[in-house]
Design an enzyme around this catalytic site. Structure first.
Site, PDB file in Angstrom:
ATOM      1  N   LEU A   1      -3.702  14.340   7.171  1.00  0.00           N
ATOM      2  CA  LEU A   1      -4.108  12.955   7.453  1.00  0.00           C
ATOM      3  C   LEU A   1      -5.593  12.863   7.786  1.00  0.00           C
ATOM      4  CD1 LEU A   1      -2.100  10.317   9.085  1.00  0.00           C
ATOM      5  CD2 LEU A   1      -4.385  10.647   9.939  1.00  0.00           C
TER       6      LEU A   1
ATOM      7  N   ARG B   1      -5.847  24.521  16.624  1.00  0.00           N
ATOM      8  CA  ARG B   1      -5.168  25.646  17.278  1.00  0.00           C
ATOM      9  C   ARG B   1      -5.937  26.948  17.114  1.00  0.00           C
ATOM     10  NH1 ARG B   1      -0.214  27.149  18.732  1.00  0.00           N
ATOM     11  NH2 ARG B   1       1.050  25.431  19.425  1.00  0.00           N
TER      12      ARG B   1
ATOM     13  N   GLU C   1       4.635   5.203  -4.882  1.00  0.00           N
ATOM     14  CA  GLU C   1       3.551   6.189  -4.845  1.00  0.00           C
ATOM     15  C   GLU C   1       3.705   7.172  -6.001  1.00  0.00           C
ATOM     16  OE1 GLU C   1       1.849   7.398  -0.837  1.00  0.00           O
ATOM     17  OE2 GLU C   1       4.005   7.395  -0.507  1.00  0.00           O
TER      18      GLU C   1
ATOM     19  N   HIS D   1       5.333   0.894   7.761  1.00  0.00           N
ATOM     20  CA  HIS D   1       4.594   0.075   6.801  1.00  0.00           C
ATOM     21  C   HIS D   1       5.403  -1.095   6.216  1.00  0.00           C
ATOM     22  CE1 HIS D   1       1.965   3.352   7.341  1.00  0.00           C
ATOM     23  NE2 HIS D   1       2.339   4.106   6.329  1.00  0.00           N
TER      24      HIS D   1
ATOM     25  N   LYS E   1       8.400   8.070  -3.658  1.00  0.00           N
ATOM     26  CA  LYS E   1       7.309   8.972  -4.050  1.00  0.00           C
ATOM     27  C   LYS E   1       7.585   9.553  -5.431  1.00  0.00           C
ATOM     28  CE  LYS E   1       5.748  10.281   0.553  1.00  0.00           C
ATOM     29  NZ  LYS E   1       4.364   9.819   0.536  1.00  0.00           N
TER      30      LYS E   1
ATOM     31  N   LYS F   1       1.045   4.168  -8.598  1.00  0.00           N
ATOM     32  CA  LYS F   1       0.824   3.760  -7.207  1.00  0.00           C
ATOM     33  C   LYS F   1       0.727   2.234  -7.191  1.00  0.00           C
ATOM     34  CE  LYS F   1      -1.329   4.238  -2.986  1.00  0.00           C
ATOM     35  NZ  LYS F   1      -0.775   4.893  -1.825  1.00  0.00           N
TER      36      LYS F   1
HETATM   37  C1  BG6 Z   1       1.368   7.381   5.236  1.00  0.00           C
HETATM   38  C2  BG6 Z   1       2.650   8.039   4.859  1.00  0.00           C
HETATM   39  O1  BG6 Z   1       1.516   6.650   6.426  1.00  0.00           O
HETATM   40  O2  BG6 Z   1       0.987   6.481   4.198  1.00  0.00           O
HETATM   41  C3  BG6 Z   1       2.502   8.802   3.561  1.00  0.00           C
HETATM   42  O3  BG6 Z   1       3.021   8.942   5.886  1.00  0.00           O
HETATM   43  C4  BG6 Z   1       1.954   7.903   2.484  1.00  0.00           C
HETATM   44  O4  BG6 Z   1       3.743   9.346   3.145  1.00  0.00           O
HETATM   45  C5  BG6 Z   1       0.723   7.144   2.959  1.00  0.00           C
HETATM   46  O5  BG6 Z   1       1.592   8.706   1.356  1.00  0.00           O
HETATM   47  C6  BG6 Z   1       0.334   6.087   1.953  1.00  0.00           C
HETATM   48  O6  BG6 Z   1      -0.820   5.422   2.391  1.00  0.00           O
HETATM   49  P1  BG6 Z   1      -1.801   4.739   1.352  1.00  0.00           P
HETATM   50  O7  BG6 Z   1      -2.811   4.063   2.193  1.00  0.00           O
HETATM   51  O8  BG6 Z   1      -2.367   5.852   0.510  1.00  0.00           O
HETATM   52  O9  BG6 Z   1      -0.960   3.811   0.556  1.00  0.00           O
END
Ligand code: BG6
Length: 439
Positions: A16, A45, A200, A224, A311, A316
């Site tokens: 992330l 870590r 996605e 989301h 996914k 997308k």
């Molecule tokens: C994250 C999810 O919060 O959002 C992921 O944990 C996902 O699984 C991602 O791929 C998608 O975010 P965005 O902004 O790329 O659509």
């Protein structure tokens, strides 16, 4: 101007941080909007160098950065962190705020919060930014909320749902609050159903282990998709930029959503190559889910709200599709709020095809953000700027988190003994997945 800040990122080497957080910080720097005084500490870590996490494309972030090694099991390491923060703070012109950004595995969140609290790192100038998942079900979310509240007040906690900060998501409130045409037809009297779809192309990538304890319901729907639903269903705000009011209305809309009453109807599926990414060959973690919700709000009675996410699909795409009621078949009825990509709004229209024949054609009246505004800021930029500024409206409150788990808990209970999972070809469309599940 944003206040002087020390941002401490736990989990700085993770997916992330690499995908969203560091690029967002770089973009804010490039826009000239970082606080005048900013220090960023990357926590990991193992011993790492700044060059391990930032490269030449980091927009000059390097000058703000340093790293520190912390074993979250070890309270002494947090005392070392506290000393480092003290000595850094003395170099600032005024006392900086300290933001702890936690992007660590769910199981480690409580521990880090406790350690911070026990090391006295929870004073008035401290904020805590938390990444989802906020628990794995209603009970664990309640526990997280209780634990965090032992050390931090609610107004110190910023729970991130970056979809709330996407431009089109922010614009839903504005769109409905300022355009009378839509505001007046935004109810069960005119709307037949709403589909909220987030497809996605990527799979679970390097998150095989995490995915085993999450899956699409916990990863995407609880946060989301329910937030997009709340924004779509909520009562319009008088002042569309009063973010506190927006947050209150969002919570109210979530509160009206009924807990899923037919969990057996929820469709769950897994992309075919998932098992090669996953640790457990018997895994039943879903990578696709489709469910229908209903609201108790008199404004939305009997309007199905369909949530779909998956996914490794063909493309997308995140869209809110609002279908208006038709009085006869030859009518057009679709409004699309396109969250991403090609952010925009589209309204299907029926027109007479020019010519001697009298034929109808369906065309689209569309507005594309890109054409008017150029490149849009990424959601994480807004998230970071708002947290530094102390603006909380685009973050999920503990009540919102608990309310959304309450809506989904019947599915989790049902899955304890009954989870029928379908398989779909990598690269399918959402429609194809649903069709194959229906076969
Ligand atoms: C994250 C999810 O919060 O959002 C992921 O944990 C996902 O699984 C991602 O791929 C998608 O975010 P965005 O902004 O790329 O659509």
């Amino acid at each position: 101007m944003l206040p002087a800040t020390i941002l401490v990122i736990f989990g700085v080497t993770g997916d992330l941080s690499r995908r969203y957080l560091l690029p967002a910080l770089g973009a804010i720097k490039q826009a000239g909007r970082l606080p005048d005084e900013l220090r960023v500490i990357g926590v990991s870590r193992r011993q790492i160098e700044t060059s391990d996490i930032l490269n030449d494309n980091s927009n000059g972030l390097v000058e703000h950065f340093e790293t520190i090694r912390i074993d979250t099991e070890n309270p002494a390491d947090f005392r070392v962190l506290a000393q480092r923060l003290d000595s850094l703070s003395t170099g600032f012109k005024s006392q900086p705020q300290i933001i702890f950004y936690l992007t660590v595995p769910p199981a480690a969140v409580n521990l880090v919060i406790q350690r911070l609290g026990s090391a006295g790192l929870n004073g008035q100038n401290v904020k805590l930014m938390l990444e989802k998942p906020f628990g794995t079900d209603y009970g664990s979310a309640q526990q997280l909320v209780n634990e965090a509240s032992k050390y931090f007040k609610e107004d110190q906690i910023y729970r991130i749902d970056h979809y709330l900060a996407k431009e089109v998501a922010q614009n839903i409130t504005v769109f409905l609050g300022t355009n009378t045409l839509f505001r007046n037809v935004w109810s069960k009297d005119f709307i037949e159903k709403i589909d909220i779809i987030a497809a996605e192309k990527i799979g679970i990538e390097s998150r095989g282990e995490l995915w085993e304890s999450t899956g699409s319901l916990r990863d995407f729907v609880q946060s989301h998709l329910l937030q997009l639903a709340a924004l779509t269903l909520m009562e319009p705000c008088q002042d569309v930029f009063d973010l506190e009011q927006v947050a209150t209305h969002r919570l109210k809309a979530l509160g009206f959503l009924k807990p899923v009453d037919e969990p057996g109807e929820v469709v769950v599926a897994q992309y075919q190559s998932y098992l090669s990414d996953a640790r457990d060959p018997q895994s039943k973690s879903e990578t696709f889910i489709s469910l229908t919700l209903h609201s108790d709000d008199p404004r939305w009675q009997n309007v199905p709200i369909n949530l779909i996410t998956g996914k490794k699909l063909d493309d997308k795409l995140t869209e809110i599709r609002v279908y208006f009621k038709k009085s006869h078949d030859l009518q057009s009825n679709l409004l699309v709020l396109r969250v991403q990509p090609n952010e925009g709004i589209e309204l299907d229209l029926c027109v007479k095809q020019p010519g001697y024949e009298r034929n109808l054609q369906q065309l689209s009246l569309s507005f594309a953000y890109g054409q008017h505004f150029g490149k849009l800021p990424e959601a994480y930029e807004q998230v970071l700027v708002d947290a530094m500024a102390g603006t909380q409206g685009l973050f999920a409150s503990s009540e919102e988190v608990l309310t959304s788990w309450k809506i989904l808990q019947p599915i989790l209970d049902y899955w304890q003994t009954n989870k029928k999972i379908f398989s779909y070809k990598d690269g399918s469309t959402p429609q194809e997945v649903l069709e194959s599940a229906g076969d």
